[in-house]
Scaffold this active site. Structure first.
Site, PDB file in Angstrom:
ATOM      1  N   TYR A 162       0.840  -1.233   0.067  1.00 15.78           N
ATOM      2  CA  TYR A 162      -0.006   0.018   0.086  1.00 15.78           C
ATOM      3  C   TYR A 162       0.967   1.119   0.132  1.00 15.78           C
ATOM      4  CZ  TYR A 162      -4.231  -2.608   0.975  1.00 15.78           C
ATOM      5  OH  TYR A 162      -5.135  -3.807   1.166  1.00 15.78           O
ATOM      6  N   LYS A 215       3.010 -15.236   1.805  1.00 13.58           N
ATOM      7  CA  LYS A 215       2.930 -16.019   0.595  1.00 13.58           C
ATOM      8  C   LYS A 215       4.165 -16.272   0.029  1.00 13.58           C
ATOM      9  CE  LYS A 215       0.385 -17.304  -3.031  1.00 13.58           C
ATOM     10  NZ  LYS A 215      -0.580 -18.536  -3.207  1.00 13.58           N
ATOM     11  N   ASP A 240      -3.747 -17.935   0.966  1.00 17.60           N
ATOM     12  CA  ASP A 240      -4.851 -18.500   0.358  1.00 17.60           C
ATOM     13  C   ASP A 240      -5.453 -19.357   1.249  1.00 17.60           C
ATOM     14  OD1 ASP A 240      -2.393 -19.510  -0.308  1.00 17.60           O
ATOM     15  OD2 ASP A 240      -2.925 -20.560  -2.105  1.00 17.60           O
ATOM     16  N   ASP A 271      -5.508  -6.757   5.703  1.00 14.52           N
ATOM     17  CA  ASP A 271      -6.767  -5.762   5.442  1.00 14.52           C
ATOM     18  C   ASP A 271      -7.917  -7.054   4.928  1.00 14.52           C
ATOM     19  OD1 ASP A 271      -8.504  -3.676   4.494  1.00 14.52           O
ATOM     20  OD2 ASP A 271      -7.410  -3.180   2.709  1.00 14.52           O
ATOM     21  N   ASP A 283     -11.130  -8.124   7.585  1.00 14.08           N
ATOM     22  CA  ASP A 283     -12.680  -8.259   7.125  1.00 14.08           C
ATOM     23  C   ASP A 283     -13.260  -9.391   7.206  1.00 14.08           C
ATOM     24  OD1 ASP A 283     -12.539  -5.434   7.301  1.00 14.08           O
ATOM     25  OD2 ASP A 283     -13.211  -5.198   5.073  1.00 14.08           O
TER      26      ASP A 283
END
Ligand code: NAD
Length: 357
Positions: free
Chosen positions: A141, A192, A224, A248, A252
């Site tokens: 980000y 990852k 994943d 992030d 959620d």
């Protein structure tokens, strides 16, 4: 010694829910002799209306000098058409950046009384208690270079950079291990590493840090798989630590396991454990001013503030236990209401928590 708390109620339902959290804090303050001192300031749209900017420098200075900041929420349709440089959300990004709030704590707790509110089967989620520790000021980000460029063949290409320096990984990893020490002593680091070199380094740094925390059981999981496991068997997790983008998304997902956004608190901490505490939800303009918003996420954020920035675990426990009692007694705001319960307003919910304390 007194403890300075800056209150930033913000916009929409913000002032209504922060008022209830303050009521609760005042009661535990008296009971546990915490010496809390409150000062209220503007942020977001309400600050734009008065100061022309979403976070005045004087407000930021007060926040930086305080022991902790308790916020409601920012934003609303009134300010949606403003230039993006002075939108309400800019105030929130600025305060996070200026206070160096690199560690975002997002608990996903499902009170057994609300197990029916989840989209998963009650037996999978009842009593769920996960803490997601998300890196908040680095990663893709913020990574440079970034942008949209023109290729030689005339096609446009978007690009971002996934970067993490060792010190950034180490400080968020340390936060996760410290949190785990106060909980069930399990950390799952999500990366990852099979594809992204930046997360190979992430895994290495977290692994070597774990030697300082022999009591904590460390595991690693690809993002994943973590997404899958969160909806398959969420109770296997205690603390999850991960980078900005993965955090992030996963936080959620975890939030939704609990069914109601009105119940979820959060904290963002810097290296001195000073922090900004706020509910996960937004300013809910659709119900603002009606006195029906659920104040529990903000009340639970206040409990996190006592625990993490003011080191007042007992007072925090008292608030959390009171919330449990209120739910046991069947009090529900509209967003978590189900047949057979007592529907209460924002203020009545705050009063019920105060009474339970
Ligand atoms: P939202 O979280 O405000 O609302 C989503 C839905 O949940 C709405 O139906 C709302 O009524 C309900 N809801 C939210 N909190 C509730 C509560 N405490 N009690 C009962 N119901 C509740 O998200 P949104 O509608 O996407 O965004 C509204 C505004 O909030 C936007 O301007 C957005 O930018 C802003 N926002 C701010 C923050 C923040 O301040 N950190 C976070 C998210 C969104």
């Amino acid at each position: 010694m007194s403890k300075k708390i800056v209150l930033l109620p913000g916009d929409g339902i913000g002032p209504e829910i922060v008022a209830e959290a303050v009521k609760v804090l005042e009661v535990v303050d008296k009971k546990h002799k915490l010496g809390l001192k409150f000062e209220e300031e503007l942020i977001g749209g309400s600050a734009i209306d008065v100061h022309g900017v979403p976070l005045a420098s004087s407000t930021l200075e007060k926040c930086q000098a305080a022991d902790a900041v308790l916020m409601g929420s920012v934003g609303g349709p009134k300010w949606d058409t403003l230039d993006s440089s002075i939108r309400p959300e800019k105030g929130l990004l600025k305060i996070r950046y200026e206070m160096g709030l690199f560690g975002n704590l997002r608990p996903a707790i499902l009170y057994p009384q609300l197990a029916d509110a989840s989209s998963l089967k009650p037996e999978l989620v009842a009593g769920l208690d996960i803490l997601i520790v998300r890196e908040l000021t680095g990663g893709i980000y913020f990574g440079e270079p970034r942008g949209i460029r023109l290729l030689d063949n005339g096609e446009r290409q978007g690009y971002n950079t996934y970067v993490y320096a060792e010190h950034e990984i180490e400080r968020i990893g340390r936060m996760a291990f410290e949190m785990a020490m106060k909980r069930n002593k399990k950390v799952c680091s999500v990366d990852k590493a099979n594809v992204l070199e930046a997360t190979v380094l992430w895994r290495e740094v977290v692994q070597s840090l774990s030697r300082e925390y022999p009591e904590v059981e460390l595991s690693h999981m690809y993002v994943d798989n973590a997404a899958m496991q969160l909806v398959r068997q969420p109770k296997q997790f205690d603390v999850i630590v991960t980078g900005n983008m993965f955090g992030d998304i996963l936080s959620d997902t975890a939030a939704m396991l609990t069914g109601s956004i009105g119940m979820l608190p959060s904290a963002s901490l810097n290296k001195d454990k000073r922090g900004l505490y706020e509910p996960v939800h937004g300013s809910a303009p659709d119900i603002a001013g009606q006195g029906i918003a659920n104040p529990l996420a903000t009340i639970l954020s206040a409990a996190m503030m006592l625990r993490y920035s003011l080191d007042q675990g007992e007072a925090a426990d008292a608030i959390e236990a009171a919330v449990g009692k209120v739910l046991d007694d069947g009090y529900r705001s509209a967003d978590i209401f189900s047949e057979g319960c007592t529907k209460v307003s924002t203020k009545e919910m705050g009063d019920a928590v105060v009474a339970a304390i």
